[in-house]
Design a protein around this motif. Sequence first.
Motif, PDB file in Angstrom:
ATOM      1  N   TRP A 258     -20.741   6.253  41.295  1.00 33.88           N
ATOM      2  CA  TRP A 258     -21.920   6.756  40.592  1.00 33.88           C
ATOM      3  C   TRP A 258     -22.810   5.567  40.268  1.00 33.88           C
ATOM      4  O   TRP A 258     -22.312   4.496  39.901  1.00 33.88           O
ATOM      5  CB  TRP A 258     -21.507   7.483  39.307  1.00 33.88           C
TER       6      TRP A 258
ATOM      7  N   ASP B 144     -28.253  11.577  33.146  1.00 35.09           N
ATOM      8  CA  ASP B 144     -27.139  12.418  33.585  1.00 35.09           C
ATOM      9  C   ASP B 144     -26.309  12.814  32.375  1.00 35.09           C
ATOM     10  O   ASP B 144     -26.058  11.999  31.480  1.00 35.09           O
ATOM     11  CB  ASP B 144     -26.256  11.673  34.592  1.00 35.09           C
TER      12      ASP B 144
ATOM     13  N   SER C 111     -29.307   7.260  31.413  1.00 35.33           N
ATOM     14  CA  SER C 111     -29.284   7.622  32.829  1.00 35.33           C
ATOM     15  C   SER C 111     -29.918   8.965  33.120  1.00 35.33           C
ATOM     16  O   SER C 111     -30.265   9.250  34.256  1.00 35.33           O
ATOM     17  CB  SER C 111     -27.841   7.634  33.329  1.00 35.33           C
TER      18      SER C 111
ATOM     19  N   LEU D  82     -19.636  14.212  35.802  1.00 34.53           N
ATOM     20  CA  LEU D  82     -21.012  14.640  35.552  1.00 34.53           C
ATOM     21  C   LEU D  82     -21.059  16.161  35.492  1.00 34.53           C
ATOM     22  O   LEU D  82     -20.413  16.841  36.291  1.00 34.53           O
ATOM     23  CB  LEU D  82     -21.937  14.128  36.651  1.00 34.53           C
TER      24      LEU D  82
ATOM     25  N   GLU E   4     -25.323  12.626  27.076  1.00 33.28           N
ATOM     26  CA  GLU E   4     -26.039  11.847  28.081  1.00 33.28           C
ATOM     27  C   GLU E   4     -25.298  10.528  28.276  1.00 33.28           C
ATOM     28  O   GLU E   4     -24.822   9.915  27.326  1.00 33.28           O
ATOM     29  CB  GLU E   4     -27.490  11.582  27.641  1.00 33.28           C
TER      30      GLU E   4
ATOM     31  N   GLN F 148     -16.508  11.323  39.009  1.00 34.83           N
ATOM     32  CA  GLN F 148     -17.438  10.262  39.414  1.00 34.83           C
ATOM     33  C   GLN F 148     -16.870   8.862  39.206  1.00 34.83           C
ATOM     34  O   GLN F 148     -17.509   7.876  39.549  1.00 34.83           O
ATOM     35  CB  GLN F 148     -18.786  10.447  38.708  1.00 34.83           C
TER      36      GLN F 148
ATOM     37  N   GLN G 272     -25.323  11.876  45.918  1.00 37.12           N
ATOM     38  CA  GLN G 272     -24.892  12.914  44.986  1.00 37.12           C
ATOM     39  C   GLN G 272     -23.383  13.072  45.213  1.00 37.12           C
ATOM     40  O   GLN G 272     -22.838  12.463  46.136  1.00 37.12           O
ATOM     41  CB  GLN G 272     -25.614  14.232  45.206  1.00 37.12           C
TER      42      GLN G 272
ATOM     43  N   ARG H 295     -27.909  17.411  34.495  1.00 40.04           N
ATOM     44  CA  ARG H 295     -28.903  16.345  34.372  1.00 40.04           C
ATOM     45  C   ARG H 295     -29.858  16.692  33.239  1.00 40.04           C
ATOM     46  O   ARG H 295     -30.265  17.845  33.113  1.00 40.04           O
ATOM     47  CB  ARG H 295     -29.702  16.187  35.664  1.00 40.04           C
TER      48      ARG H 295
END
Lengths: 534, 534
Positions: A327, A419, A417, A431, A388, A360, A305, A434
């Motif tokens: 990522w 994310d 993904s 990011l 997304e 990321q 993470q 989610r």
Amino acid sequence: MRGQMMDVPLQIKSLLWRAERLYGHKEIITRTESGFRHRTYAEFGGRVRRLANALRTLGIQPGDRVGTLAWNNDRHLEAYFAVPCMGAVLHTINLRLPAEQIGYIIQHADDEVLLVGPDMLPVLEGLRDQLGRVRAILVLSDDDPPETTLTLPVVGYEAALAAEKEEYDFPDLDENTAAGMCYTSGTTGHPKGVVYSHRSHTLHALTLGTTGSIGVDERERYMLVTPMSHVNSWGMPYGCVLYGATIVLPGDHPVGVDYLETIEHGRPTFFSGAVTVGMLIRETLQHSDRSWDVSSLKTLWLGGQAPPVSEMRWWKENHGIDVVQAWGMTEASPLLTFCGLASQYGDLPAEDAYEVLGRQGQPLPLVDIALVDDEGVEQPWDGAHSGEVRVRSPWVASTYYDDARSAETFRDGWFYSGDIGRMTADGYLILVDRSKDLIKSGGEWISSVDLENHLMAHPAVKEAAVVAAPDPKWLERPVAFVVTQAAVTTAELAAHLRAKFPSFWVPDRFEFIDAVPKTGVGKFDKKLLRRDYV
Amino acid sequence: MRGQMMDVPLQIKSLLWRAERLYGHKEIITRTESGFRHRTYAEFGGRVRRLANALRTLGIQPGDRVGTLAWNNDRHLEAYFAVPCMGAVLHTINLRLPAEQIGYIIQHADDEVLLVGPDMLPVLEGLRDQLGRVRAILVLSDDDPPETTLTLPVVGYEAALAAEKEEYDFPDLDENTAAGMCYTSGTTGHPKGVVYSHRSHTLHALTLGTTGSIGVDERERYMLVTPMSHVNSWGMPYGCVLYGATIVLPGDHPVGVDYLETIEHGRPTFFSGAVTVGMLIRETLQHSDRSWDVSSLKTLWLGGQAPPVSEMRWWKENHGIDVVQAWGMTEASPLLTFCGLASQYGDLPAEDAYEVLGRQGQPLPLVDIALVDDEGVEQPWDGAHSGEVRVRSPWVASTYYDDARSAETFRDGWFYSGDIGRMTADGYLILVDRSKDLIKSGGEWISSVDLENHLMAHPAVKEAAVVAAPDPKWLERPVAFVVTQAAVTTAELAAHLRAKFPSFWVPDRFEFIDAVPKTGVGKFDKKLLRRDYV
């Protein structure tokens, strides 16, 4: 018109060839119970071929799956090469999965032989009726295998290698031949398998050594803490061997002090591991009653993470060490982006640089990325619009292995993904959320949907919603919001969940509320829950 | 069992995509007659698509060949992307070839459209009957094309682009689709063509950015002096765009001072060019009556032949600039090895380091190399045994284009380089000789066999052998050893050769001898000639 270039397949054996021919003197260093074991790439190559012979002796054929249930050590690394180079498929099994999921994936992958650490034998004993096609077990240890109640042949790894010769003529393989498998936990249900190819692993390894990526370099020393039992230790075993870099491995079941002893002995310049492991080492450094020498380290790659900027700052300010992030995910081998300071940020003062380093990262070469809204409409890269993140690359999966759930994730040639992110105008991913209901606790996925469904199966529960709450140690922990229709205690609900799920899945906190807020289309509005309660 | 990864082809359009999306603000700088032209990658991408539209308007279809006869400038770079991305084939024609060879390869490659510098039009006028299928000519210039006696349509490049739109949806291509062609001079006869693919160019570009190779990095600035009209400017146009690096181009017909002005204006950190160009710049620096600022430069990559250690030392001692070398050829895209100081040499004193840096380097990732003797038996890598260097890689040709001479060079899945070398135990190539009778003068090949055959066609000549002699300016020059059977002067022989070959082929020195020494099998023993006379 076709090009007229050699049809040379992209194969893992070419990585091994290069390490042996150019870097035969370089070392792989493993922490063991009795000290540190050093092996050169020259020795390593011979042992890889002995292992291939041993697997052939056990009947492994091209295409057969060989499972591993093992820590980060040199023997596991030998399997990373022997298995795919002989044309078989390396199925790394995540050590930290609950036993029943291990049993499920051993059978689902049709593993034929297992390579396991001695401490994993009890797990397999508990799964004796769920071992599917497994016909033999090799135990990764210096010693003869311990006594076991298993009725399968259980063979010592060193004895098996000693009985074989160092020569093995690895075949030329179609580059799309399966090389590896790894299962990832989904939003719900059983883990889902990804099947890597020689092509995907080779391209991914090559890209690990490029500028603007990890830049794996034979002049550096790499300590690989990310589990080799999951997500290919972020591809670093293949990257480090291709580039001939020294590898330092923390060995079996390391704890905080073991990492530091490994750093002192192996003198890595680069460390890759979970954010939570980085935090654990930081805490050990802060609270240990002796001082530790981490001066060899230049870079910590922390992932699983996003590493908090506070962690980045602590390492930089206290030890001059850069914390970097990337990522990716199991489905993507795993690396998709890497975050470095591009030249336009070269002159930023340190404080402003953290804003960039907290992103990321930018897509690697050969990674195509797009943001899409719920209708699949592409969103602009302006640092403001979010969507997304979907990706396409030669090292991204096209499907899950034999799994009906693939269609929701792999659509129109893209991997969705789950994310939610923004992209800056210069291609940095940030990011923000989610879309899938997953909680990442200590680097491991927890399915909120599975928890909710089982909570709502309890007779006293009317509605339940589970969301992630920030946690200083695990970064995220699940919190359950429950609407009851009869009297029930927190302890009763926790016991109810513990009967079905791994104990780390069970929320530490249950909140009893009057109603779960809903979105316009009647779904649980978890964004609102997170905003108001967490 | 097959891997289950996305079938994403390796395509040149992915390099362009990355430069535009991540590095739209970075520049391509070109020297022109009226100063330096700066264009961003964002502008570049739009112009690439305009060019693709212009070529479609001219009738170019997938698979068609588009020839270029042009210097290193931004328009040529636009063709490097527009042509392959639309599915056509970029045939770069070496500017320095004699006109009759240019005519031969335009026809042999079936070029349909030519992109030429304005100064090249007279060459084409002289070849008016040897232009095969060429249906139109685009002239790479700010201005309208000059008057010409050609009867084909001759169109100004900027006018053609201005008439088109910036949008073009580049197709997804099979990665083995032809992307480029380049012809190389052989030991004898016409030049031989190599057909590159999207796959080979993409892998080669990716590898240019790896550690232990050029390490192309967006934070650096690259001045590309190696001709874009030959050997793909060593692949750097593709590598620099993939990694988003600033590109500095010396423009049309540069001379010594032009290179230095381009260095002062473009402030490159890295320079790639022929050894002879490096020497020319060094001489200009030494003898110029003004001082030049070359302080931006960190690295000179000099090639075409091995840079003398004396050159390496001069640049290091006088300007702190590292001279690096690699080894490759047209058939290999071209890069096969790169010479850096591997970690085991990290502590060498400077003098000893030159011994390592004077080698031809270690094989790049995905390059398989072997030494073989005349019977094809592999020789050990011990720094002592020598053999012909044969190679295998996804970016090495499998054949020459439509050429019966392919079979002698491409055998058993290997490319036989014609170079004789040794390999150290740690995988460094050291070239010691050439098995083919070629002389490399100022970076250009001269065929000794062709010279010998034509000399022996003279009625006064009984035997003739031509070998390379070291030369301070051109590094090698041909020397002819002649056995006469009638009276003839040096001037007569030179005139006889000049009637057939480019003037730089004609030996500066003719030696009259009694007999050419022979080997055991009766061949001219050129090793002996070189040892005793050169």
